[in-house]
Design an enzyme around this catalytic site. Structure first.
Site, PDB file in Angstrom:
ATOM      1  N   CYS A  79       0.918  -1.356   0.075  1.00 35.34           N
ATOM      2  CA  CYS A  79       0.098   0.097   0.015  1.00 35.34           C
ATOM      3  C   CYS A  79       0.956   1.246   0.116  1.00 35.34           C
ATOM      4  O   CYS A  79       1.407   1.570  -0.953  1.00 35.34           O
ATOM      5  CB  CYS A  79      -0.955  -0.050   1.172  1.00 35.34           C
ATOM      6  N   HIS A  85      -3.395  -5.220   0.332  1.00 36.73           N
ATOM      7  CA  HIS A  85      -2.716  -5.712   1.865  1.00 36.73           C
ATOM      8  C   HIS A  85      -2.870  -7.149   1.656  1.00 36.73           C
ATOM      9  O   HIS A  85      -3.978  -7.613   2.286  1.00 36.73           O
ATOM     10  CB  HIS A  85      -3.536  -4.874   2.916  1.00 36.73           C
ATOM     11  N   GLU A  91      -1.225  -9.407   3.526  1.00 37.09           N
ATOM     12  CA  GLU A  91      -1.372  -9.762   4.712  1.00 37.09           C
ATOM     13  C   GLU A  91      -2.563 -10.208   5.226  1.00 37.09           C
ATOM     14  O   GLU A  91      -2.557 -11.141   6.476  1.00 37.09           O
ATOM     15  CB  GLU A  91      -0.482  -8.747   5.742  1.00 37.09           C
TER      16      GLU A  91
END
Ligand code: GLN
Length: 601
Positions: free
Chosen positions: A398, A525, A527
């Site tokens: 990001c 993102h 993650e």
């Protein structure tokens, strides 16, 4: 629907979230389908506006919900996808009650905490608990509810009252209260002290809730006489008292609960004994043990703003861990405060400057996570420059991708003024600009949030290979700014590749430097979707590249195998071919190929 409520006593930070998720894992391993709800008694409607410094990261869900980081634990442990309504806050409940009052729904009644707020809480729980979260169509069997905060907090009082009433509403056999408490050990005498737990159980009873099970945090297993004392004073049977003693990694917690037969205790309280299978936690056992026995380090610098509090980057940390375990490396994270890399710091605090650069120069890979605001941005740009020029594996997430584009524009296109309009609105070369999905004039509600598709459009890109050559990926977003479409062609001509874009082709989703060993940035993102047995592909790429093994994980067959084996714990990959492990359970000794969802070389 059966409910397991998890409350916490004595102090905060006991790992209530991990305990509640682990209870979920254990029940899932017994063949039950599990969902979860997290109650946060604070007034904020959601975690979106809360500082990661104070509260840890803001976790983002598929539906764009910005929620407490504990929902991340549930998603990772249970491999489920929650909705924004699975996070209840005081703000949300009051907003709901007040909106009803304004509509006249209370028919002239005085609107009060009891019964109106407490009813709203109970209705909310019942409504959300039946939303399927595991891809199936029917509701789950069990809903684990975690009540944030510590028993006795003023702000949790309406929730406690509501949950007390709720246990009556759903009736005996459908509600199990697990109270997580602390049994401290006094250093001088080395004695395990029960008094704090006695007090917190008394507090709980005083508020109308009776614990069925005690989960006690302590350094070592509880001694028998200590358990007896707790049973006697807290009125909880001995076989319903468990110790969560200190363990080397959190993946042991479901195993610890299983060893102490917590599933039997819960099933007795919930009348589930007849349908429960013996829990199968083979995958968790091998992963937890594998993680304890990793010795070869992979050093990753996380260059961020909130480096003092690792919870601020919890999902990033977990995704790095999943990928390192998959590559059989011991993750070592060097937290590099972005500001300390800047020229200013060299003047003001030369020691911090030297220390930060020394750390950065000692790592195998660099990760720049997401962020908001301009503090540390120049330091992050310097870190991206260092990684690009020195061919160090780099992953920008990001904001981390945005600063990599700025750095490229400055250094390669010589646009020295290049910047994001977030940090320098008047820049002559705005390579990152405000591209809201909604209104351009209102900041509120303009964030691009939640799951969006990114389509791969560059042949042979590393990211596409890592994602198994899919046409598109669905990852979660949380941002307002994006690569300026007017500058894309220039950047591309200079060698920056835009490997994935949104469905309109206007929003750049993944950048890559093809002539670099591993330099990738993602506007999304990744993650948030990483799981213990299914590492996020871009994180897997970063870690593999950082230990010189990128080719192995980029091989589409290998990635495919990685996915199959993680879904199929009884199969192992030995030297690239699928084998049944001798005992029917994947065995960590197969250290060449894939095993139990773990890349094992
Ligand atoms: N601040 C940047 C934006 O709003 C990046 C956000 C992020 O990293 N999550 O676009």
């Amino acid at each position: 629907m059966k409910y397991v409520l998890v409350t916490g006593g004595v102090v905060s930070g006991l790992g209530k979230g991990v305990t509640a998720s682990s209870i979920g894992v254990l029940l899932k391993a017994c063949g039950l389908r599990v969902t979860s709800i997290k109650i946060d008694p604070y007034l904020n409607t959601d975690a979106g506006t809360m500082s990661p410094f104070e509260h840890g990261e803001v976790f983002v869900l598929d539906d764009g919900g910005e929620v407490d980081l504990d929902l991340g634990n549930y998603e990772r442990f249970l491999d489920i996808k929650l909705t924004r309504d699975n996070n209840i806050t005081t703000g949300k409940i009051y907003q709901h009650v007040i909106a009803k009052e304004r509509k006249g729904d209370y028919l002239g009644k005085t609107v009060q905490v009891v019964p109106h707020v407490t009813d709203a809480i109970q209705d909310w729980i019942e409504r959300v608990a039946v939303i399927p979260v595991d891809g199936e169509e029917d509701p789950a069997d069990v809903c684990v509810i975690e009540l944030g905060g510590t028993i006795g907090d003023i702000e949790s009082a309406p929730f406690i009252e509501a949950l007390g009433q709720f246990s009556y509403r759903v009736g005996p056999g459908n509600f199990c209260l697990v109270h997580v408490s602390l049994v401290p050990v006094l250093n001088v005498v080395g004695e395990q002290k029960t008094k704090p737990t006695q007090h917190s159980v008394r507090g709980l009873r005083g508020l109308g809730l009776t614990p069925d099970i005690l989960a006690c945090r302590s350094t070592k297993a509880l001694e028998d006489n200590v358990k007896e004392k707790l049973a006697q004073f807290c009125h909880v049977p001995l076989e319903y008292i468990f110790t969560l003693y200190d363990i080397p990694n959190i993946w042991h917690i479901p195993l610890l609960l299983k060893e102490q037969k917590a599933h039997l205790a819960i099933s007795k309280v919930l009348n589930l004994a007849s349908i429960l299978k013996e829990p199968s936690l083979g995958e968790w056992t091998s992963r937890a043990e594998l993680c304890d026995n990793l010795h070869v380090p992979v050093r990753i610098a996380v260059v961020g703003k909130y480096t003092g509090l690792s919870d601020a980057y919890l999902s990033v940390l977990k995704a790095l861990l999943h990928a390192s375990v998959a590559c059989r490396k011991k993750l070592v994270v060097d937290w590099v405060p972005a500001c300390d890399l800047e020229k200013e710091t060299e003047k003001e605090n030369p020691d911090a400057y030297k220390a930060a650069w020394k750390l950065l120069k000692g790592v195998d890979g660099v990760l720049v996570p997401g962020g908001f605001g301009d503090r540390g941005v120049e330091g992050k740009i310097l870190a991206a420059k260092y990684a690009r020029e020195n061919k160090i594996p780099f992953l920008g997430i990001c904001l981390g991708m945005q600063i990599a584009v700025i750095e490229f524009a400055r250094s390669v296109l010589s646009l020295h003024d290049a910047n994001s309009t977030e940090f320098k609105p008047e820049t002559k070369h705005p390579c990152i600009i405000f591209m809201p999905e909604g209104s351009r004039t209102h900041m509120g509600g303009t964030m691009r949030l939640g799951s969006r598709k990114s389509f791969f459009n560059v042949k042979d890109s590393k990211s596409a290979k890592l994602y198994g050559n899919k046409t598109f990926v669905d990852e979660r977003h949380r941002h307002r700014y994006e690569v300026n479409p007017d500058m894309v062609e220039r950047l591309e001509k200079a060698g920056l590749s835009f490997a994935a874009k949104d469905e309109t082709g206007k929003r750049m989703e993944i950048i890559e430097l093809p002539n670099h060993p591993f330099f990738i940035g993602a506007q999304f993102h990744p993650e948030f979707k990483s799981r213990p047995g299914k590492a996020s592909p871009l994180f897997l790429g970063l870690i593999a590249a950082s230990c010189g093994e990128l080719d192995t994980v980029m091989n589409p067959a290998a990635v495919h195998q990685h996915l199959i084996s993680s879904n199929c714990p009884k199969n192992v990959f030995v030297n690239g071919s699928l084998k049944k492990s001798p005992n029917g359970v994947a065995d960590v000794r197969y250290n060449n190929g894939y095993c139990n969802g773990l890349y094992t070389r």
